[in-house]
Scaffold this motif. Structure first.
Motif, PDB file in Angstrom:
ATOM      1  N   LYS A 235       0.842  -1.201   0.000  1.00 33.79           N
ATOM      2  CA  LYS A 235       0.000   0.000   0.000  1.00 33.79           C
ATOM      3  C   LYS A 235       0.880   1.255   0.000  1.00 33.79           C
ATOM      4  O   LYS A 235       0.578   2.241  -0.661  1.00 33.79           O
TER       5      LYS A 235
ATOM      6  N   PRO B 172      -5.222  -1.954  -4.607  1.00 36.06           N
ATOM      7  CA  PRO B 172      -5.535  -0.551  -4.288  1.00 36.06           C
ATOM      8  C   PRO B 172      -7.006  -0.374  -3.900  1.00 36.06           C
ATOM      9  O   PRO B 172      -7.774   0.291  -4.571  1.00 36.06           O
TER      10      PRO B 172
ATOM     11  N   ALA C 206      -7.747   3.717   0.516  1.00 34.39           N
ATOM     12  CA  ALA C 206      -7.240   3.713  -0.856  1.00 34.39           C
ATOM     13  C   ALA C 206      -7.713   4.967  -1.571  1.00 34.39           C
ATOM     14  O   ALA C 206      -7.726   5.027  -2.793  1.00 34.39           O
TER      15      ALA C 206
END
Length: 167
Positions: A8, A31, A108
């Motif tokens: 991430k 994502p 995200a």
């Protein structure tokens, strides 16, 4: 290269500073927003352990095995165990900081537009961190990407199948 939360971080870095990356490798994360309950529980359990009182790594493994049956996962966790100069065990990672910042793995919202950096996603065959639905998200936001699957591997694919992962 980054695995899970580290993946991430790489994704966020790629979208924030694309000019600083030539190529990215993302291991078993997509994502999208994630539930952090399992990882949070693992970190809380590790934080509760008074590992400095243990004499052998095997004893810590036995204690962890009562909560975590997966030997590969325990081996991965135990790779982060070391002895200080005083010979006491300690974790290489800062559990308190990870617990405070773990919320970052959920988000995200920084994934906007299209990343043109060559990006390679690597997932474990037995993991649900990159699903078929995630492939749509990846293809939408990464114009130059690949997705490879490591057979007989879960989320800790580099521990489950190290040779295949590095290949």
């Amino acid at each position: 290269i980054g695995h899970s939360l580290g993946g991430k971080v790489v994704i966020k870095f790629a979208f924030t500073y694309p000019e600083k990356i030539k190529e990215a490798f993302i291991a078993d994360i997509s994502p999208r927003r994630y539930n952090i309950d399992f990882v949070q529980d693992v970190l809380k359990n590790l934080h509760k352990l008074t590992i400095k009182n243990f004499r052998k790594r095997e004893d810590i493994d036995i204690l962890l095995s009562s909560s975590y049956k997966d030997k590969a996962m325990r081996s991965f966790l135990l790779k982060n165990l070391y002895r200080k100069k005083t010979k006491e065990f300690a974790w290489r990672f800062n559990i308190e900081v990870l617990l405070k910042k773990l919320i970052n793995i959920q988000e995200a919202d920084f994934v906007k537009g299209v990343c043109e950096i060559p990006t390679h996603f690597i997932r474990g065959e037995n993991s649900n961190y990159i699903t078929r639905e995630d492939e749509i998200i990846i293809n939408k936001h990464f114009s130059n990407s690949t997705i490879e699957t490591v057979k007989n591997a879960g989320h800790w694919l580099h521990a489950d199948q190290p040779k295949e992962f590095y290949r």
